[in-house]
Design a protein around this motif. Sequence first.
Motif, PDB file in Angstrom:
ATOM      1  N   GLY A  53       0.922  -1.167   0.211  1.00  0.00           N
ATOM      2  CA  GLY A  53      -0.163   0.020  -0.091  1.00  0.00           C
ATOM      3  C   GLY A  53       0.980   1.306  -0.142  1.00  0.00           C
ATOM      4  O   GLY A  53       2.110   1.378   0.498  1.00  0.00           O
ATOM      5  N   ASP A  54       0.060   2.202  -0.741  1.00  0.00           N
ATOM      6  CA  ASP A  54       0.980   3.583  -0.660  1.00  0.00           C
ATOM      7  C   ASP A  54       0.165   4.467  -1.030  1.00  0.00           C
ATOM      8  O   ASP A  54      -0.883   4.260  -1.742  1.00  0.00           O
ATOM      9  CB  ASP A  54       2.200   3.458  -1.670  1.00  0.00           C
ATOM     10  CG  ASP A  54       3.373   4.474  -1.135  1.00  0.00           C
ATOM     11  OD1 ASP A  54       4.431   4.224  -0.710  1.00  0.00           O
ATOM     12  OD2 ASP A  54       3.163   5.750  -1.564  1.00  0.00           O
ATOM     13  N   ILE A  55       0.272   5.891  -0.691  1.00  0.00           N
ATOM     14  CA  ILE A  55      -0.626   7.082  -1.208  1.00  0.00           C
ATOM     15  C   ILE A  55      -0.196   7.439  -2.716  1.00  0.00           C
ATOM     16  O   ILE A  55      -0.953   7.995  -3.259  1.00  0.00           O
ATOM     17  CB  ILE A  55      -0.544   8.083  -0.199  1.00  0.00           C
ATOM     18  CG1 ILE A  55       0.864   8.834  -0.190  1.00  0.00           C
ATOM     19  CG2 ILE A  55      -1.112   7.912   1.006  1.00  0.00           C
ATOM     20  CD1 ILE A  55       0.992   9.973   0.502  1.00  0.00           C
ATOM     21  N   GLY A  68       4.708  -7.574 -10.582  1.00  0.00           N
ATOM     22  CA  GLY A  68       3.712  -8.508 -10.443  1.00  0.00           C
ATOM     23  C   GLY A  68       2.981  -8.634  -8.747  1.00  0.00           C
ATOM     24  O   GLY A  68       2.164  -9.375  -8.595  1.00  0.00           O
ATOM     25  N   ALA A  69       3.521  -7.379  -8.233  1.00  0.00           N
ATOM     26  CA  ALA A  69       2.954  -7.476  -7.072  1.00  0.00           C
ATOM     27  C   ALA A  69       1.571  -6.942  -6.964  1.00  0.00           C
ATOM     28  O   ALA A  69       1.084  -6.187  -7.940  1.00  0.00           O
ATOM     29  CB  ALA A  69       3.689  -6.720  -5.818  1.00  0.00           C
ATOM     30  N   GLN A  70       0.807  -6.927  -5.834  1.00  0.00           N
ATOM     31  CA  GLN A  70      -0.610  -6.182  -5.775  1.00  0.00           C
ATOM     32  C   GLN A  70      -0.563  -4.982  -4.967  1.00  0.00           C
ATOM     33  O   GLN A  70      -0.062  -4.745  -4.011  1.00  0.00           O
ATOM     34  CB  GLN A  70      -1.572  -7.187  -5.063  1.00  0.00           C
ATOM     35  CG  GLN A  70      -3.100  -6.308  -4.876  1.00  0.00           C
ATOM     36  CD  GLN A  70      -4.008  -7.460  -4.292  1.00  0.00           C
ATOM     37  OE1 GLN A  70      -5.079  -7.709  -4.571  1.00  0.00           O
ATOM     38  NE2 GLN A  70      -3.424  -8.223  -2.831  1.00  0.00           N
ATOM     39  N   PHE A  71      -1.194  -4.005  -5.847  1.00  0.00           N
ATOM     40  CA  PHE A  71      -1.020  -2.512  -5.337  1.00  0.00           C
ATOM     41  C   PHE A  71      -2.445  -2.015  -4.678  1.00  0.00           C
ATOM     42  O   PHE A  71      -3.378  -2.461  -5.394  1.00  0.00           O
ATOM     43  CB  PHE A  71      -0.504  -1.658  -6.135  1.00  0.00           C
ATOM     44  CG  PHE A  71      -0.678  -0.177  -5.709  1.00  0.00           C
ATOM     45  CD1 PHE A  71       0.071   0.475  -4.728  1.00  0.00           C
ATOM     46  CD2 PHE A  71      -1.515   0.717  -6.483  1.00  0.00           C
ATOM     47  CE1 PHE A  71       0.143   1.701  -4.259  1.00  0.00           C
ATOM     48  CE2 PHE A  71      -1.783   1.976  -6.001  1.00  0.00           C
ATOM     49  CZ  PHE A  71      -0.736   2.436  -4.947  1.00  0.00           C
ATOM     50  N   VAL A  72      -2.241  -1.348  -3.568  1.00  0.00           N
ATOM     51  CA  VAL A  72      -3.477  -0.969  -2.889  1.00  0.00           C
ATOM     52  C   VAL A  72      -3.381   0.589  -2.585  1.00  0.00           C
ATOM     53  O   VAL A  72      -2.283   0.484  -2.018  1.00  0.00           O
ATOM     54  CB  VAL A  72      -4.128  -1.943  -1.780  1.00  0.00           C
ATOM     55  CG1 VAL A  72      -5.502  -1.240  -1.390  1.00  0.00           C
ATOM     56  CG2 VAL A  72      -4.306  -3.040  -2.143  1.00  0.00           C
ATOM     57  N   LYS A  73      -3.994   1.542  -3.276  1.00  0.00           N
ATOM     58  CA  LYS A  73      -3.801   2.787  -2.642  1.00  0.00           C
ATOM     59  C   LYS A  73      -4.444   2.942  -1.246  1.00  0.00           C
ATOM     60  O   LYS A  73      -5.399   2.860  -0.932  1.00  0.00           O
ATOM     61  CB  LYS A  73      -4.600   3.841  -3.532  1.00  0.00           C
ATOM     62  CG  LYS A  73      -4.308   5.188  -3.176  1.00  0.00           C
ATOM     63  CD  LYS A  73      -5.030   6.182  -4.151  1.00  0.00           C
ATOM     64  CE  LYS A  73      -4.481   7.843  -3.460  1.00  0.00           C
ATOM     65  NZ  LYS A  73      -4.977   8.780  -4.240  1.00  0.00           N
ATOM     66  N   VAL A  74      -3.313   3.382  -0.300  1.00  0.00           N
ATOM     67  CA  VAL A  74      -3.766   3.513   1.098  1.00  0.00           C
ATOM     68  C   VAL A  74      -2.848   4.584   1.800  1.00  0.00           C
ATOM     69  O   VAL A  74      -1.892   4.871   1.536  1.00  0.00           O
ATOM     70  CB  VAL A  74      -3.206   2.151   1.876  1.00  0.00           C
ATOM     71  CG1 VAL A  74      -3.330   2.328   3.166  1.00  0.00           C
ATOM     72  CG2 VAL A  74      -3.964   0.895   1.122  1.00  0.00           C
ATOM     73  N   ASP A  75      -3.818   5.513   2.459  1.00  0.00           N
ATOM     74  CA  ASP A  75      -3.385   6.366   3.506  1.00  0.00           C
ATOM     75  C   ASP A  75      -3.418   5.412   4.823  1.00  0.00           C
ATOM     76  O   ASP A  75      -4.460   5.298   5.349  1.00  0.00           O
ATOM     77  CB  ASP A  75      -4.204   7.615   3.513  1.00  0.00           C
ATOM     78  CG  ASP A  75      -3.839   8.548   4.614  1.00  0.00           C
ATOM     79  OD1 ASP A  75      -2.942   8.096   5.509  1.00  0.00           O
ATOM     80  OD2 ASP A  75      -4.215   9.686   4.696  1.00  0.00           O
ATOM     81  N   VAL A  76      -2.058   5.051   5.161  1.00  0.00           N
ATOM     82  CA  VAL A  76      -1.927   4.315   6.605  1.00  0.00           C
ATOM     83  C   VAL A  76      -2.696   5.045   7.938  1.00  0.00           C
ATOM     84  O   VAL A  76      -3.091   4.219   8.460  1.00  0.00           O
ATOM     85  CB  VAL A  76      -0.510   3.926   6.920  1.00  0.00           C
ATOM     86  CG1 VAL A  76      -0.045   2.835   5.533  1.00  0.00           C
ATOM     87  CG2 VAL A  76       0.587   5.115   7.054  1.00  0.00           C
TER      88      VAL A  76
END
Length: 178
Positions: A53-55, A68-76
């Motif tokens: 996750g990352d912004i 090939g990783a899974q990305f999720v937009k995340v504000d921790v």
Amino acid sequence: MNPYTITGPVDCSVKPDLSVLKGKSVIITGGAGGLGEGYVRAFSKNGSFVTFGDIDEHKGKKLAEETGAQFVKVDVAQWEQQVEMFKAAKANSPHKSVDVVIANAGIGGQDSIWELQDPGSDPVKPEFPILDVDLFGVVYTFKLACHYFRSQPEDPQRDRCFIFKGSMMGYIDNIVRP
């Protein structure tokens, strides 16, 4: 889950066997750049299913394409967003597991507590983005990791590991006043 037992010091002269990472489900916060990007690349290269996750959506999507990783937009700093990242990691991992979690996201700078207002006016509520990310975000990550670690069956192939990563900003006196 069995209590942790100390097995002695780690012999750092022995090269680790990276084949044990194959098939592990790994979650990394702040994975689109810096050390986080390095974690994403290393775990992916060694056969782990990586969710990060990352912004920074642009860098995150690009890195996901490359690795090939899974990305999720995340504000921790947002509990709900982290919950969604953990759910996606478990749902999409080959073993429906969460094996390794790395709390890597962090920011530096200066929170607004040092911004002084006119003493003749009403005080302004300070904002604390650094505390929100570097403290609460990490605590949220840890809480979710504990939940997901406990929700999967005990199995030697599904061992659990949580890594707290911090920068020098956490160790040096860096109070800056405007």
